[in-house]
Design a protein around this motif. Structure first.
Motif, PDB file in Angstrom:
ATOM      1  N   ARG A 767       0.749  -0.772   0.286  1.00 47.14           N
ATOM      2  CA  ARG A 767      -0.253   0.363  -0.098  1.00 47.14           C
ATOM      3  C   ARG A 767       0.846   0.912   0.068  1.00 47.14           C
ATOM      4  N   SER A 768       0.330   2.145  -0.064  1.00 46.35           N
ATOM      5  CA  SER A 768       1.326   3.897  -0.461  1.00 46.35           C
ATOM      6  C   SER A 768       0.140   4.989   0.494  1.00 46.35           C
ATOM      7  N   THR A 769       1.026   5.860   0.609  1.00 45.17           N
ATOM      8  CA  THR A 769       0.182   7.176   1.525  1.00 45.17           C
ATOM      9  C   THR A 769      -0.453   8.043   0.333  1.00 45.17           C
ATOM     10  N   GLU A 770      -1.463   9.188   1.075  1.00 40.02           N
ATOM     11  CA  GLU A 770      -1.907   9.958   0.042  1.00 40.02           C
ATOM     12  C   GLU A 770      -1.126  11.141   0.243  1.00 40.02           C
ATOM     13  N   ARG A 771      -0.614  11.398   0.021  1.00 37.91           N
ATOM     14  CA  ARG A 771       1.048  12.395  -0.415  1.00 37.91           C
ATOM     15  C   ARG A 771       0.866  12.984  -2.005  1.00 37.91           C
ATOM     16  N   ASP A 772       0.987  14.150  -1.800  1.00 34.54           N
ATOM     17  CA  ASP A 772       1.577  14.494  -3.751  1.00 34.54           C
ATOM     18  C   ASP A 772       2.781  13.067  -4.234  1.00 34.54           C
ATOM     19  N   LYS A 773       2.441  13.120  -5.150  1.00 35.35           N
ATOM     20  CA  LYS A 773       2.976  11.690  -5.558  1.00 35.35           C
ATOM     21  C   LYS A 773       4.507  11.554  -5.949  1.00 35.35           C
ATOM     22  N   LEU A 774       4.182  12.941  -6.362  1.00 40.94           N
ATOM     23  CA  LEU A 774       5.325  13.417  -6.930  1.00 40.94           C
ATOM     24  C   LEU A 774       6.489  13.424  -6.129  1.00 40.94           C
ATOM     25  N   THR A 775       6.430  14.132  -5.308  1.00 38.42           N
ATOM     26  CA  THR A 775       7.822  14.894  -4.359  1.00 38.42           C
ATOM     27  C   THR A 775       6.920  14.129  -2.935  1.00 38.42           C
ATOM     28  N   SER A 776       6.299  12.955  -2.483  1.00 38.17           N
ATOM     29  CA  SER A 776       5.594  12.793  -1.030  1.00 38.17           C
ATOM     30  C   SER A 776       5.788  13.583   0.128  1.00 38.17           C
ATOM     31  N   PHE A 778       2.948  16.048   1.856  1.00 38.62           N
ATOM     32  CA  PHE A 778       1.783  16.254   2.264  1.00 38.62           C
ATOM     33  C   PHE A 778       0.980  16.775   1.419  1.00 38.62           C
ATOM     34  N   SER A 779      -0.496  16.016   0.873  1.00 32.34           N
ATOM     35  CA  SER A 779      -1.529  16.957   0.257  1.00 32.34           C
ATOM     36  C   SER A 779      -1.713  18.607   1.325  1.00 32.34           C
ATOM     37  N   ILE A 780      -2.198  19.343   0.236  1.00 39.13           N
ATOM     38  CA  ILE A 780      -2.371  20.528   0.720  1.00 39.13           C
ATOM     39  C   ILE A 780      -3.684  20.689   2.299  1.00 39.13           C
ATOM     40  N   ASN A 781      -4.652  19.627   1.863  1.00 38.99           N
ATOM     41  CA  ASN A 781      -5.502  19.770   2.783  1.00 38.99           C
ATOM     42  C   ASN A 781      -5.200  18.921   4.147  1.00 38.99           C
ATOM     43  N   TYR A 782      -3.983  17.759   3.719  1.00 35.05           N
ATOM     44  CA  TYR A 782      -3.784  17.197   4.882  1.00 35.05           C
ATOM     45  C   TYR A 782      -2.672  18.576   5.745  1.00 35.05           C
ATOM     46  N   PHE A 783      -1.968  18.849   4.674  1.00 38.56           N
ATOM     47  CA  PHE A 783      -0.868  20.098   5.582  1.00 38.56           C
ATOM     48  C   PHE A 783      -1.679  20.960   6.519  1.00 38.56           C
ATOM     49  N   PHE A 784      -2.680  21.250   5.602  1.00 36.45           N
ATOM     50  CA  PHE A 784      -3.685  22.788   6.921  1.00 36.45           C
ATOM     51  C   PHE A 784      -4.039  21.743   7.693  1.00 36.45           C
ATOM     52  N   ARG A 785      -4.537  20.584   7.961  1.00 43.90           N
ATOM     53  CA  ARG A 785      -4.723  20.245   9.217  1.00 43.90           C
ATOM     54  C   ARG A 785      -3.924  19.964  10.185  1.00 43.90           C
ATOM     55  N   TYR A 786      -2.781  19.700   9.695  1.00 41.91           N
ATOM     56  CA  TYR A 786      -1.818  19.825  10.163  1.00 41.91           C
ATOM     57  C   TYR A 786      -1.368  21.041  11.182  1.00 41.91           C
ATOM     58  N   GLY A 841       9.026  21.816  11.673  1.00 39.36           N
ATOM     59  CA  GLY A 841       7.766  22.438  11.489  1.00 39.36           C
ATOM     60  C   GLY A 841       7.432  20.957  10.291  1.00 39.36           C
ATOM     61  N   VAL A 842       6.236  21.356   9.208  1.00 41.74           N
ATOM     62  CA  VAL A 842       5.362  20.228   7.956  1.00 41.74           C
ATOM     63  C   VAL A 842       5.043  21.376   6.678  1.00 41.74           C
ATOM     64  N   GLY A 843       5.423  20.348   6.090  1.00 42.14           N
ATOM     65  CA  GLY A 843       5.936  21.205   4.451  1.00 42.14           C
ATOM     66  C   GLY A 843       4.487  20.509   3.129  1.00 42.14           C
ATOM     67  N   SER A 844       4.205  20.868   2.592  1.00 43.07           N
ATOM     68  CA  SER A 844       2.882  20.211   1.562  1.00 43.07           C
ATOM     69  C   SER A 844       3.897  21.531  -0.145  1.00 43.07           C
ATOM     70  N   ARG A 845       3.688  21.091  -1.350  1.00 41.08           N
ATOM     71  CA  ARG A 845       3.053  21.033  -2.222  1.00 41.08           C
ATOM     72  C   ARG A 845       2.046  22.081  -2.961  1.00 41.08           C
ATOM     73  N   GLN A 846       1.652  23.280  -3.009  1.00 38.98           N
ATOM     74  CA  GLN A 846       0.963  23.781  -3.639  1.00 38.98           C
ATOM     75  C   GLN A 846       0.272  24.086  -4.675  1.00 38.98           C
ATOM     76  N   GLY A 847      -0.052  23.496  -5.828  1.00 38.76           N
ATOM     77  CA  GLY A 847       0.273  23.794  -7.142  1.00 38.76           C
ATOM     78  C   GLY A 847       1.136  23.042  -7.769  1.00 38.76           C
TER      79      GLY A 847
END
Length: 915
Positions: A767-776, A778-786, A841-847
């Protein structure tokens, strides 16, 4: 003519006395060689005779002991019945005695005996309780007729097929005092056969057999000879033996048959029987012949000593030339080879590539080796490697470091960002074994280092989820255990997370949906434990090792996992059972103990979630029907391979029969064979049924060997034992279940086998995770939750919102293609993920080209931006560097919504671009 003249001159130069002395020494050597060969032949022959005699005498003693007990049993019973006949006791009393005596024989001698029986007072009496057919006539049976015709105290009746046991038996019988009554006892010839085979196995290429007085084979180490009558055969090997044994009355003789030479030794047994031992002398003489041939060859070689000496000198010169060529080839591996004299502190170049800068640093000076190496470290080593290399290059400590080894090496990054390896090699030592001269060698290992790092990353990263693998967890566990043993372990906790309901999704929606479910669950774990490494340790199981910030809020994080799982039970989403335990200094001896407590708490949590409606394995419906032999049809479709490791043949056969035809079975008779079979079938072995008590290597040692092998430790094992004390050790070594001995109902065994296979295969789901597929990231929604989680955990903590964008991204994609752009985004994502963890901290990719970081406040952001862009170019062959712009909204106002905070950071980017 010239050749003979040369030989004559050589002989004349050697001298007559030297020639005579050489001939005498040669003849003495030949005499000693052949004398030793004759003595060796005699000793070997005596050894063969002795071995045959020992085998025959040992067999005879074993047979006599075996027959003596049975013979005495018949004589004692006959004596008792004779007394009862004298006392004119009724047949019922005699039958009662025979019954009691038969039971005593079974209890004290052999449970397989059929009992005493006979023809007494004109009727058939059987102490074993056997009731013969109506047409049974005792006085016509061989045991009666042969006993009446024999005058011996005990009659050895010819073997026969017993009607009760359907086995080959022989009867011992005695005639009673009234002259017409006979008392008999059946004995099995199987034990004599076992003794015969065991004696033969003790000597290589030997035979052992027992003949009765008629020449019939009663027992034979080759079971195919059983039942043959050698006196009735002609031209066979057995007939040749019997002729010498019976007709010529020889008890020790040599026999040639079929081109083979045999040594025969025989002993006479009770009842005119013979026990014979045959040894094939060829196997014993073969090493002797080889030795004698070698001695002859060596003797002949002595005649050519002078020529060999000349050849040796030529060969030595050739070897030196070859060695020089090989050393030259070895030197090609290194960029630089320097010779350092520790006594004079001098350094001299032996080999130097033109592009090797170290040679230019050293120059032509032959003094100051220590200073030369320090200069190399200062000018040719990258900053990150200077501290390590400065310590390594210190020649003041090299003698101590090479005290017990001949070489030490260190890897470093040079000033051109190329990985290299420097090595000290001991070249000379003094009488005290101290190093006085060393070689300094340097080589480029850039490709090797990158390949090694890539393989290490692959081995420590789960290929499906992107989190760390079980191998990485085991390495971390090993490091923690070393810290625990050294009493320097810091605070940490272990969380065990198990995904609920996977089997139901796989069964109802298919494995693809199950994989997506696992991805969602993995993302959920990574979201919650943002600052801790997450490991995938099983098919549907994750482990988290918490330190630092996550350790400080570990209970809150576990509550978050629990609450989110409760929400998902009704709203939909991944449901995860979690358990957490802290390391207890002074109490825990290993990380596994912490893991085990967390695992126990996880199962408690699983029960709690089940009470709220969560689907667990215990509540999942079974869709598959069972086949006729009780095996689930999902297993019937593809036969799983099982290994049965048990040294008892009857147990292996019972297990095979009990499991039916639903499996592909392989077997092992001891621990060593079990390990061989496990390694041979490691890729397709579904389960191991392992007996704990086996010869050569027991089951516990097999489990330890499997635990030490990365490829074997995940294969499920069911232990077969009746020792409850061993179960705790087995569980620590990873055993999944137990089957008691003697075996329970086969339905139970089969159910446990099927369950263990099912659990193991479920754990192996990818199985794999629901992250940004290119960078691994967090997606923006999970990033905002964190981000929200950060605010909830400490409302007063000063935080910064950071945005980073690739200003020339569209230009790069337009000029070099989107694949180059994706490669750049992936590289930035990897660096940003590392940076975010370092910042806490925590990071994410947007756009497409924008990255976000939320972290505790700091002032040195201008120093961090180069870390993200260093060495990034638009294309491998391009000089156009990737341009990054960073915008920071410092000390965010937490009353603003999260999106607005990062809009302010993006506004800072816009202002920077205008400037």
């Amino acid at each position: 003519m010239n050749k003979w003249s040369h030989i004559r001159d050589v002989l004349k130069n050697i001298g007559t006395r030297s020639i005579i002395a050489s001939v005498i020494v040669f003849l003495l050597t030949v005499a000693v060689t052949f004398t030793g060969g004759i003595q060796l032949y005699r000793a070997t022959k005596e050894s063969i005779v002795l071995q045959g005699a020992v085998n025959a005498e040992q067999s005879a003693m074993s047979f006599d002991r075996y027959l003596l007990v049975r013979k005495n049993t018949v004589l004692l019973a006959g004596n008792a019945v004779n007394n009862m006949l004298t006392e004119k006791r009724p047949a019922s009393d005699i039958l009662e005695y025979l019954t009691h005596a038969s039971q005593s024989v079974k209890d004290s001698i052999d449970r397989d005996y059929t009992g005493l029986y006979g023809w007494v007072q004109g009727q058939y009496l059987d102490g074993g309780g056997w009731i013969p057919d109506k047409d049974f006539v005792p006085t016509e049976r061989p045991w009666y007729t042969e006993t009446m015709a024999d005058t011996s105290e005990i009659t050895f009746v010819s073997p026969y097929l017993d009607a009760q046991t359907n086995t080959v038996m022989m009867t011992l019988a005695t005639r009673l005092n009234d002259g017409v009554s006979v008392l008999a006892l059946d004995i099995s010839l199987m034990q004599i056969q076992i003794i015969t085979e065991e004696i033969a196995r003790q000597t290589r290429d030997s035979y052992c057999f027992v003949l009765n007085r008629d020449g019939k084979v009663i027992a034979h180490s080759d079971s195919g000879e059983l039942g043959k009558n050698y006196q009735e055969e002609t031209g066979t090997f057995g007939a040749a033996v019997v002729q010498s044994l019976y007709d010529e009355q020889k008890h020790q003789f040599e026999l040639e048959y079929g081109g083979q030479q045999y040594m025969v030794y025989a002993e006479k047994l009770e009842g005119g029987w013979y026990c014979a031992s045959l040894v094939n002398t060829a196997e014993f003489y073969r090493p002797l012949k080889i030795i004698l041939a070698l001695l002859i060859i060596l003797t002949l070689l002595e005649a050519f000593v002078f020529i060999a000496a000349l050849y040796h000198l030529s060969s030595k010169n050739l070897a030196i030339s070859i060695q020089n060529v090989q050393l030259g080839a070895l030197g090609d591996m290194y960029m630089s080879i320097q010779d350092i004299d520790l006594a004079t502190d001098s350094i001299r170049a032996i080999r130097r590539e033109p592009e090797d800068k170290a040679g230019h640093v050293i120059g032509t000076s032959q003094h100051g080796a220590g200073k030369a190496l320090r200069d190399i470290c200062d000018s040719l080593v990258a900053e990150r490697s200077k501290e390590v290399m400065t310590s390594f290059a210190d020649i003041g400590t090299i003698s101590e470091r090479l005290k017990n080894t001949n070489t030490v090496a260190a890897e470093y990054l040079n000033d051109q960002n190329v990985w290299c390896r420097a090595r000290f090699l001991a070249a000379a030592r003094n009488a005290d074994h101290q190093v006085v001269r060393v070689m300094w060698l340097t080589e480029s290992i850039d490709a090797e280092k990158k390949d090694r790092d890539r393989l290490k990353a692959l081995s420590e990263t789960d290929p499906m989820t992107g989190v760390r693998s079980k191998h990485a967890y085991l390495m971390k566990e090993k490091d923690l255990n070393l810290e625990i043993e050294a009493d320097r372990s810091g605070e940490f906790a272990v969380a065990v997370c198990d995904v609920n309901g996977l089997k139901k999704i796989n069964d109802t929606c298919g494995h693809k949906a199950g994989d997506e479910y696992i991805k969602e669950a993995c993302m959920m774990v990574c979201e919650i434990f943002q600052h801790s490494p997450v490991y995938r340790v099983g098919g549907d199981e994750f482990s988290v090792i918490m330190t630092g910030r996550d350790y400080a809020i570990r209970k809150e994080l576990m509550n978050m996992l629990h609450n989110r799982s409760l929400d998902h039970i009704t709203a939909g989403g991944a449901v995860i059972s979690g358990g957490m335990s802290e390391f207890r200094p002074g109490e825990d001896r290993s990380t596994h103990e912490v893991f085990q407590r967390a695992d126990d708490l996880m199962y408690t949590e699983k029960k709690l979630l089940k009470s709220h409606g969560a689907v667990t394995r215990d509540s999942e419906p079974e869709r598959t029907q069972e086949s006729g032999d009780g095996t689930p049809q999902s297993i019937v479709r593809v036969k799983r391979r099982l290994l049965i490791a048990d040294d008892e043949q009857v147990n292996r056969e019972l297990i095979a029969a009990g499991l039916g035809n639903g499996y592909d079975l392989v077997y092992a008779l001891d621990g060593y064979e079990a390990l061989e079979q496990i390694r041979a079938h490691k890729d397709d072995l579904a389960l191991i049924l392992l007996d704990l008590v086996m010869p050569r290597m027991n089951g516990i040692d097999v489990l330890r060997a499997m635990n030490n092998d990365e490829d074997l430790r995940d294969i499920p094992v069911i232990a077969m034992t009746d020792d409850q004390n061993a179960e705790l050790e087995c569980l620590r070594l990873g055993v999944m279940d137990f089957v008691s001995k003697p075996f329970p109902l086969w339905e139970i065994v089969q159910a446990r086998v099927n369950r263990c296979i099912e659990l193991s295969e479920d754990r192996d789901m990818m199985r794999s995770t629901e992250r940004d597929k290119l960078t691994s990231l967090f997606s923006i929604n999970y990033f905002f939750r964190y981000v929200k989680l950060f605010d909830q955990s400490d409302r007063e903590a000063p935080m910064d919102a950071v945005a980073v964008t690739v200003s020339n991204y569209r230009s790069i994609c337009g000029h070099y293609g989107t694949s180059c752009g994706s490669k750049i985004i992936r590289s930035i994502g990897e660096r940003l993920r590392t940076l975010a963890r370092e910042l806490g901290g925590v990071g994410s990719r947007q756009g497409e080209d924008t990255f976000l970081i939320y972290c505790p406040h700091r002032e040195n952001y201008p120093e961090l931006l180069p870390r993200l862009s260093a060495g990034l170019y638009a294309d491998d062959e391009s000089t156009e560097q990737v341009e990054l712009i960073m915008g920071v909204y410092s000390l965010v106002d937490k009353n603003l919504d999260i999106e607005s905070r990062f809009e302010k950071a993006k506004d800072a980017i816009g202002a920077a671009e205008k400037a």
